[in-house]
Enzyme design. Structure first.
Site, PDB file in Angstrom:
ATOM      1  N   ILE A  92       3.394   0.214  12.863  1.00 27.10           N
ATOM      2  CA  ILE A  92       2.320   1.291  12.431  1.00 27.10           C
ATOM      3  C   ILE A  92       2.709   2.129  13.218  1.00 27.10           C
ATOM      4  O   ILE A  92       2.006   2.303  14.019  1.00 27.10           O
ATOM      5  CB  ILE A  92       1.125   1.111  11.350  1.00 27.10           C
ATOM      6  CG1 ILE A  92       0.504   2.477  10.904  1.00 27.10           C
ATOM      7  CG2 ILE A  92       0.676   0.318  11.845  1.00 27.10           C
ATOM      8  CD1 ILE A  92      -0.266   2.481  10.129  1.00 27.10           C
ATOM      9  N   SER A  93       2.727   3.871  13.434  1.00 27.17           N
ATOM     10  CA  SER A  93       2.887   4.492  14.139  1.00 27.17           C
ATOM     11  C   SER A  93       1.591   5.169  14.934  1.00 27.17           C
ATOM     12  O   SER A  93       0.720   5.099  14.088  1.00 27.17           O
ATOM     13  CB  SER A  93       4.078   6.102  13.612  1.00 27.17           C
ATOM     14  OG  SER A  93       5.172   5.373  13.859  1.00 27.17           O
TER      15      SER A  93
END
Length: 208
Positions: A55-56
């Site tokens: 998840i960035s």
């Protein structure tokens, strides 16, 4: 101050678009991280979600959303669903999001995460498949968000941009760079602009 508000406050000096900040405040990031990382949900950092994916980092996600300059009537393609957080944010800013993930188990998890956040199929369509090919049956798109890095942008994605459309993606190998692609209003030309250095997981082409 709650963790979400603290994260938004930390981003405010770097992100000018208040709509993007409002979207980040509105979507509970803790619903999109693995259970063992809940205490890090609001860190300004990328977090592992399995299958070699992440998840960035919130700052980079916010920057990509800002570059896309989304409007409430926009149709958006999101390549690399991951946990669904990026798609959830896009849905706050646009009319509809089609999001593609090559790992079916992650795609299913993302769909459950989106539902838990109150984001249904009327806002986001989740698809398991090869995102490098885009989604020709739903094209053209006003905006395309790519959350995985290719050595060069897949031609198929650029071809699916509507007139006036914007695409943002990380490009490169060891030295990745965020790239903004803009199609002219008449649809005839594409302009590429190289921006800041980033680091994303690689975009894998071919069917899962």
């Amino acid at each position: 101050m709650d963790p979400a508000a603290r994260l938004v406050r930390s981003l405010r000096s770097l992100i000018d678009d208040e709509r993007v900040l409002d979207a980040i405040a509105a979507v509970p990031r803790e619903l999109f991280v693995p259970p063992h990382l809940l205490d890090r949900a609001y860190d300004d950092a990328a977090l592992p979600i399995g299958r070699g994916q992440t998840i960035s980092q919130p700052l980079i996600v916010a920057r990509m959303l800002e570059l896309l300059e989304l409007g409430p009537d926009d149709r958006v393609l999101d390549v690399g669903t991951g946990s669904g957080w990026h798609a959830a944010l896009l849905a706050q800013l646009a009319a509809h999001v089609w999001t593609i993930e090559r790992h079916p188990d992650l795609s299913g998890w993302a769909q459950r995460n989106l539902a838990a956040a109150g984001i249904g199929g009327d806002a986001v369509t989740v698809i398991a498949g090869d995102g490098s090919r885009g989604l020709p049956e739903a094209a053209p798109f006003d905006a395309i968000n790519v959350a995985a890095a290719a050595w060069d942008l897949p031609t198929a994605l650029e071809q699916q941009l509507a007139p006036g459309g914007r695409l943002v993606a990380p490009v490169g190998g060891d030295g990745q760079q965020l790239v903004l692609v803009q199609r002219s209003a008449d649809g005839a030309a594409l302009r590429r602009t190289g921006l800041e250095a980033v680091r994303f997981v690689p975009l894998v082409e071919g069917e899962p």
